[in-house]
Design an enzyme around this catalytic site. Sequence first.
Site, PDB file in Angstrom:
ATOM      1  N   ARG A  79      61.260 -10.008  -9.345  1.00 56.27           N
ATOM      2  CA  ARG A  79      61.776 -10.656  -8.127  1.00 56.27           C
ATOM      3  C   ARG A  79      62.075 -12.124  -8.431  1.00 56.27           C
ATOM      4  O   ARG A  79      61.554 -12.682  -9.380  1.00 56.27           O
ATOM      5  CB  ARG A  79      60.742 -10.624  -6.985  1.00 56.27           C
ATOM      6  N   TYR A  89      62.173 -17.804 -11.397  1.00 51.61           N
ATOM      7  CA  TYR A  89      61.188 -17.530 -12.447  1.00 51.61           C
ATOM      8  C   TYR A  89      61.763 -16.788 -13.662  1.00 51.61           C
ATOM      9  O   TYR A  89      61.026 -16.484 -14.598  1.00 51.61           O
ATOM     10  CB  TYR A  89      60.006 -16.746 -11.866  1.00 51.61           C
ATOM     11  N   ALA A 103      49.901 -20.177  -7.104  1.00 51.65           N
ATOM     12  CA  ALA A 103      49.754 -21.022  -5.914  1.00 51.65           C
ATOM     13  C   ALA A 103      48.332 -21.573  -5.743  1.00 51.65           C
ATOM     14  O   ALA A 103      48.140 -22.591  -5.054  1.00 51.65           O
ATOM     15  CB  ALA A 103      50.181 -20.247  -4.669  1.00 51.65           C
ATOM     16  N   PRO A 135      47.845 -15.501  -8.809  1.00 47.70           N
ATOM     17  CA  PRO A 135      48.480 -14.576  -7.874  1.00 47.70           C
ATOM     18  C   PRO A 135      49.993 -14.491  -8.013  1.00 47.70           C
ATOM     19  O   PRO A 135      50.672 -15.497  -8.217  1.00 47.70           O
ATOM     20  CB  PRO A 135      48.093 -15.129  -6.505  1.00 47.70           C
ATOM     21  N   ASN A 136      50.461 -13.267  -7.874  1.00 49.47           N
ATOM     22  CA  ASN A 136      51.887 -12.898  -7.839  1.00 49.47           C
ATOM     23  C   ASN A 136      52.565 -12.955  -9.212  1.00 49.47           C
ATOM     24  O   ASN A 136      53.708 -12.525  -9.326  1.00 49.47           O
ATOM     25  CB  ASN A 136      52.664 -13.756  -6.825  1.00 49.47           C
ATOM     26  N   GLU A 166      47.050 -26.445 -18.674  1.00 47.53           N
ATOM     27  CA  GLU A 166      47.706 -25.921 -17.472  1.00 47.53           C
ATOM     28  C   GLU A 166      49.169 -25.621 -17.798  1.00 47.53           C
ATOM     29  O   GLU A 166      49.848 -26.430 -18.431  1.00 47.53           O
ATOM     30  CB  GLU A 166      47.614 -26.987 -16.378  1.00 47.53           C
ATOM     31  N   HIS A 203      52.929 -24.075 -16.125  1.00 40.66           N
ATOM     32  CA  HIS A 203      53.775 -23.555 -15.034  1.00 40.66           C
ATOM     33  C   HIS A 203      55.122 -23.190 -15.609  1.00 40.66           C
ATOM     34  O   HIS A 203      55.700 -23.941 -16.412  1.00 40.66           O
ATOM     35  CB  HIS A 203      53.924 -24.586 -13.915  1.00 40.66           C
ATOM     36  N   ARG A 226      60.196 -29.266  -7.355  1.00 42.93           N
ATOM     37  CA  ARG A 226      60.178 -28.304  -6.253  1.00 42.93           C
ATOM     38  C   ARG A 226      59.565 -28.937  -4.998  1.00 42.93           C
ATOM     39  O   ARG A 226      59.474 -30.144  -4.892  1.00 42.93           O
ATOM     40  CB  ARG A 226      59.446 -27.033  -6.714  1.00 42.93           C
ATOM     41  N   ASN A 229      47.725 -20.532 -15.800  1.00 43.39           N
ATOM     42  CA  ASN A 229      48.757 -20.677 -14.772  1.00 43.39           C
ATOM     43  C   ASN A 229      48.138 -20.088 -13.524  1.00 43.39           C
ATOM     44  O   ASN A 229      48.101 -18.860 -13.349  1.00 43.39           O
ATOM     45  CB  ASN A 229      50.042 -19.939 -15.147  1.00 43.39           C
TER      46      ASN A 229
HETATM   47  O1  CA2 Z   1      55.910 -22.232 -11.898  1.00 43.94           O
HETATM   48  C1  CA2 Z   1      54.837 -21.599 -11.944  1.00 43.94           C
HETATM   49  O2  CA2 Z   1      54.423 -21.044 -12.939  1.00 43.94           O
HETATM   50  C2  CA2 Z   1      54.003 -21.466 -10.666  1.00 43.94           C
HETATM   51  O3  CA2 Z   1      52.631 -21.534 -11.034  1.00 43.94           O
HETATM   52  C3  CA2 Z   1      54.327 -20.104 -10.092  1.00 43.94           C
HETATM   53  C4  CA2 Z   1      53.659 -19.852  -8.755  1.00 43.94           C
HETATM   54  C5  CA2 Z   1      53.922 -20.995  -7.788  1.00 43.94           C
HETATM   55  O4  CA2 Z   1      53.208 -20.787  -6.580  1.00 43.94           O
HETATM   56  C6  CA2 Z   1      53.534 -22.335  -8.382  1.00 43.94           C
HETATM   57  O5  CA2 Z   1      53.853 -23.356  -7.450  1.00 43.94           O
HETATM   58  C7  CA2 Z   1      54.285 -22.574  -9.673  1.00 43.94           C
HETATM   59  C8  CA2 Z   1      54.178 -18.563  -8.140  1.00 43.94           C
HETATM   60  C9  CA2 Z   1      54.039 -17.363  -9.016  1.00 43.94           C
HETATM   61  C10 CA2 Z   1      54.721 -16.253  -8.344  1.00 43.94           C
HETATM   62  O6  CA2 Z   1      55.501 -15.591  -9.281  1.00 43.94           O
HETATM   63  C11 CA2 Z   1      56.452 -14.766  -8.810  1.00 43.94           C
HETATM   64  C12 CA2 Z   1      57.205 -14.137  -9.750  1.00 43.94           C
HETATM   65  C13 CA2 Z   1      58.200 -13.290  -9.363  1.00 43.94           C
HETATM   66  C14 CA2 Z   1      58.423 -13.049  -8.031  1.00 43.94           C
HETATM   67  C15 CA2 Z   1      57.649 -13.674  -7.074  1.00 43.94           C
HETATM   68  C16 CA2 Z   1      56.652 -14.528  -7.467  1.00 43.94           C
END
Ligand code: CA2
Length: 149
Positions: free
Chosen positions: A19, A24, A78, A11-12, A99, A101, A108, A75
Site C-alpha cells: 500500500r 513508502y 508511528a 506498526p504497519n 533509528e 525511517h 512530512r 524503525n
Molecule cells: O518513514 C518511516 O519509516 C516511518 O517510520 C513509517 C511509519 C510512519 O508512521 C513514520 O512517521 C515514518 C509508518 C509505517 C507504515 O508503513 C506502511 C507501509 C505501507 C502501507 C501503509 C503503511
Amino acid sequence: MPASILVLNGPNLNLLGTRQPDVYGTTTLADVEAICRAAAARAGREVAFVQSNHEGALIDAVHAARGAHGAIVVNAGAFTHTSIALMDALSSVDLPVAEVHLSNIHRREAFRHTSYVSLVAVGMIAGFGAQGYALAIDALDAHLAAAGR
Ligand code: CA2
C-alpha cells in the site's frame, strides 16, 4: 563471536510494498529483511529481524535483546512519535541504538518531526528507503567494532 544486531520494526511496516507506494515505495518487509541480512553478512554479524504491530511486544523484544544482542536498529513506525514506553525500554537495555525511517520524517507532517527514539539513539537515518537499514547496520558495526564488540 562478533555481537549480533536486532532489527526491530513497528506498526504497519508489515504492509510495506503493498500500500501507499508513493510514500513508502514497492520494497516489501521481506526485501528489507534480505537487505539487512546481506549487510550483516558483509560485516560478519548475525541479525534477528522482528516486526510487531503491538507496543508491548516491541518493548518485550527490546528487553529480550539485553544479553542476546549487541545493538538495535529500530524503525518504530508511528510509535516513534508517541511512545515514551518504548523510549524507556531502549534506554533501559543500554545497547547502542540506530533509528531508521524509510521516509524523511522532517519533510512530512509536523507530528512526525518529534522522535522519542532519537532521544536514546546514537544516530538516525531517514529518507533513504530500505537502504537506510543497511546504512544503520554498517554504522552500528563500526560503532561496536570501535568498542571491541
Ligand atoms: O518513514 C518511516 O519509516 C516511518 O517510520 C513509517 C511509519 C510512519 O508512521 C513514520 O512517521 C515514518 C509508518 C509505517 C507504515 O508503513 C506502511 C507501509 C505501507 C502501507 C501503509 C503503511
